[in-house]
Every structure is written in structure tokens, then in C-alpha cells.
Design a protein around this motif. Structure first.
Motif, short mmCIF file in Angstrom:
data_model
loop_
_atom_site.label_atom_id
_atom_site.label_comp_id
_atom_site.label_asym_id
_atom_site.label_seq_id
_atom_site.Cartn_x
_atom_site.Cartn_y
_atom_site.Cartn_z
N LEU A 255 -26.90 23.80 22.73
CA LEU A 255 -26.55 22.41 23.01
C LEU A 255 -27.09 22.06 24.38
CD1 LEU A 255 -22.87 21.65 21.90
CD2 LEU A 255 -24.98 20.64 21.04
N PHE B 130 -29.64 17.36 19.10
CA PHE B 130 -28.66 17.92 18.16
C PHE B 130 -28.30 16.91 17.07
CE2 PHE B 130 -24.14 18.99 17.17
CZ PHE B 130 -24.40 20.17 16.48
N GLU C 64 -18.85 22.68 17.83
CA GLU C 64 -19.52 22.56 19.12
C GLU C 64 -18.69 23.23 20.21
OE1 GLU C 64 -20.64 18.60 20.22
OE2 GLU C 64 -20.94 17.98 18.13
N ARG D 106 -18.84 23.06 23.99
CA ARG D 106 -19.44 22.40 25.16
C ARG D 106 -18.86 23.04 26.42
NH1 ARG D 106 -19.91 15.94 23.84
NH2 ARG D 106 -20.65 16.12 21.68
N ALA E 276 -23.76 25.35 19.41
CA ALA E 276 -23.15 24.80 18.21
C ALA E 276 -23.38 25.75 17.04
CB ALA E 276 -23.72 23.42 17.89
#
Length: 272
Positions: free
Chosen positions: A195, A201, A220, A222, A236
């Protein structure tokens, strides 16, 4: 970013990918003989005391912190057990890649094809896997091998984890999944992606949704806000044919990783 995985072994993305992979293998264990195809296998086992890992420091911020954590969810237990088995003095010096984890999880009748296109990495992989029942390594393009080798019946798990050095990695993932799913209804797939920015994405997800009609589960992780597209800000997972309960597992895995190891991180798990 250096894509030789020795620099990144045991980092946060490996924790997410490998914990999810082991949960998926366990969930599929009751469906008869399983065929696993790994398109970008790597060397299979990594020396965390080697110069590459020591230079990046990513393992120290990933697997070393997980092994010392007292609050990690149960979804990490299979991974931490595998790491402990390789490091019996509890000093984390070796980290198992997907080939090691998959080969250890195989049951009688299961088969595993590990593909690797880098000659040096394949030699190490071949040496590591030699003598293991049901395991074969292939020095070949993993996307082509998946199309040629995937069976037309029976439960199949496809692991796709390219280095994303080539601009066509994203469309080739879509192409392979679309072609295989049209002929193999029992196909499950676990795709790992970096990501960096949402535009790349989201474009990949749109293409995948257009070409692969089956429901997809997206997770995901993050690690920080996606404000700098030159950094790997997270990772991800995309799952095709996700078994029941997998969304719950991914929320636990991705949530702990983002919130504990990240910098203002967050996790998102949703379906398409």
C-alpha cells in the motif's frame, strides 16, 4: 526500495501475510487433498542476523516485537509457534518464508508447487525443499506456471506475492485470477500487495472486480497515513474464496499490526 526479500523478512507485512496464510491453510484442511501453488516463493528461510536484515532493521520492528508481545491475538499463534521452532533459544535469528510454512502445514496427499524466477533464490529454495513429500520447486515465471499447473478440480490455494518490480504485475494478477476462476470453481487465492497510494490500489481493485465476479475479501493494514506514495505505507491482502470466519481473523491480524506496530495506523476489512 530494495525488493530482495532478505531485506524485508519478518517485517510487518510478513506478519500479516503469514498469519493470514496459516489461518487460511488451517481452514482449508478439511476439504480433501489440497493443492497449493506459490507464484513468487523466494528462498523459503531467512537469516535475520545477515547483513541485509540487519541493514534494514525491519525484522526488529516486526517479528521481534511480535515475539515479545503479550497482547497479540490468538490468530498469530501458529506463526509464533513456527518461529519458535526455528529459534529454540528464543533469540529470533531465522524467519520462515511462505515455502517453509506451507511445507510444514501439508498433510498426506497435499501438494505444493513453489515457483521462483531468480536463479540464486531458486537454488536456495530447491535445496531447502529437497526431500519433502508433496513439494516441488520450479524455476519459472509463477504467473505462467499457475495457469499451466493449476488443476481443473479439487481444492486449490493460489498464493500470489510478487515483488512488484514490473509494471505489469498488477494486470497479470487480474488476468491469472480471472482465467483460473473461469475453469476452477474450487479456487481460493491469497494476494499480497503493498500500500503506497490509494490510486494504484483502487485501480487494481476496480480491474479485479470487473474481471472476477466472485466475492472478494479485502484487508488493508495501514501503518501510517497514505500521504507519501514513495513509501510502503502499509500492505493489503485480497482473498478470493475466503472461508467462513476469515474476515474476523483478518480484523484481528491487521488491527493489531497497524495499531501496535504502526504510526497512527489503522486496519480496514471489507468485501467487494
Amino acid at each position: 526500495m530494495n525488493y530482495r526479500h532478505a531485506f524485508h523478512a519478518g517485517n510487518f507485512a510478513d506478519l500479516v501475510k503469514h498469519a493470514a496464510l496459516l489461518r487460511l491453510l488451517a481452514a482449508m484442511a478439511g476439504d480433501g487433498s489440497l493443492r497449493v501453488i506459490d507464484t513468487h516463493a523466494g528462498r523459503g528461510l531467512y537469516d535475520l542476523a545477515g547483513p541485509e536484515a540487519m541493514k534494514s532493521g525491519e525484522a526488529q520492528a516486526g517479528i521481534v516485537r511480535l515475539m515479545a508481545a503479550s497482547d497479540a491475538p490468538s490468530q498469530f499463534q501458529a506463526l509464533t509457534a513456527a518461529v519458535l521452532a526455528l529459534n529454540r533459544d528464543r533469540a529470533v535469528r531465522r524467519y520462515p518464508g511462505s515455502p517453509w510454512l506451507i511445507a510444514e502445514a501439508l498433510r498426506a496427499g497435499d501438494t505444493y508447487l513453489a515457483c521462483e524466477l531468480r536463479a540464486e533464490e531458486h537454488r536456495a529454495l530447491h535445496d531447502l525443499m529437497t526431500g519433502r513429500p508433496g513439494v516441488r520447486t520450479l524455476f519459472a515465471d509463477g504467473f505462467d506456471a499457475a495457469l499451466a499447473e493449476a488443476p481443473r478440480s479439487g481444492p486449490t490455494l493460489l498464493l500470489i506475492d510478487p515483488p512488484f518490480e514490473r509494471p505489469d504485475d498488477y494486470p497479470r494478477i487480474v488476468q491469472v485470477l480471472a482465467r483460473l476462476q473461469r475453469r476452477e470453481r474450487a479456487l481460493s487465492a491469497l494476494v499480497w500487495l503493498p500500500l503506497k497510494d490509494l490510486e494504484t490500489f483502487d485501480g487494481f481493485l476496480r480491474d479485479l472486480e470487473d474481471e472476477v465476479p466472485s466475492p472478494l475479501l479485502i484487508a488493508e493494514t495501514r501503518m501510517r497515513p497514505l500521504t507519501d506514495p514513495l513509501k510502503m505505507n502499509g500492505c493489503a491482502l485480497v482473498l478470493l474464496g475466503a472461508p467462513h470466519g476469515m474476515a474476523h481473523d483478518l480484523r484481528a491480524i491487521c488491527g493489531w499490526t497497524a495499531e501496535t506496530l504502526g504510526d497512527g495506523g489503522e486496519a480496514r476489512v471489507y468485501g467487494l
